[in-house]
Design a protein around this motif. Structure first.
Motif: not given
Length: 196
Positions: A18-34
């Motif tokens: 998990v690099g920076a972009k993937s981690a950011r995408r996961m964090a945003l998904h958790l906060l915005e959608r789940d």
């Protein structure tokens, strides 16, 4: 970026691959959608970290003092399969009908990285070889240079105790086409051929 969001992104980066972009995408998904998924993930990680440790016998991950495999009287204690990680135990269990015991090294010998026999707890394995009536030691370390060195060291240890040592077969995967196999794998498969 907000400090809390940045902290979450950095925390997710501790996961392998998990690099920076993937981690950011996961964090945003958790906060915005789940957000409920984020809470569930948080609780599961907290519980796992608090309750899961290493088996006192084989060193795999378990929430008990002794894992279910070591506590199972139906498993053959005369056959011990040595692997590098708890993930290797799960892979063998899911793909085979292996009915023996395991010993998890939690790594492999790597003198350049300061990992020797002491760091792998090989004294614990040697104690098992002496005390448990082991008749066969299956070496299932990876085929990396360090994995092969580890296998050689373990074979010598087993030989000192008069224990039969076998190595898992390695080579061409089922359904693999020779022209697409790397040279090292092909050479290893050819040199390790057996009677047909």
């Amino acid at each position: 970026m907000e400090a809390e969001l940045d902290e979450l992104v950095q925390a997710l980066r501790c996961l392998p691959g998990v690099g920076a972009k993937s981690a950011r995408r996961m964090a945003l998904h958790l906060l915005e959608r789940d957000r409920e998924g984020a809470r569930r993930l948080s609780r599961a990680v907290d519980e796992a970290v608090a309750r899961i440790g290493h088996c006192s016998v084989c060193r795999t991950l378990t929430s008990a003092e002794t894992c279910s495999r070591c506590a199972d009287p139906e498993r053959d204690s005369r056959v011990v399969c040595v692997v590098e990680s708890p993930g290797d135990v799960l892979a063998i269990e899911s793909a085979t009908d292996f009915g023996g015991r395991f010993h998890v090294l939690l790594g492999r010998l790597s003198p350049l990285d300061g990992i020797g026999p002491e760091e792998l707890g090989l004294d614990r394995l040697e104690a098992r070889l002496q005390a448990e009536g082991v008749e066969e030691l299956i070496l299932a370390t990876n085929t990396s240079v360090e994995g092969e060195v580890t296998a050689h060291y373990l074979a010598e240890m087993a030989a000192r105790h008069g224990i039969r040592t076998t190595r898992i077969a390695q080579g061409i995967p089922s359904g693999g086409e020779l022209e697409y196999i790397d040279a090292g794998t092909l050479a290893h498969a050819l040199s390790g051929r057996r009677e047909y």
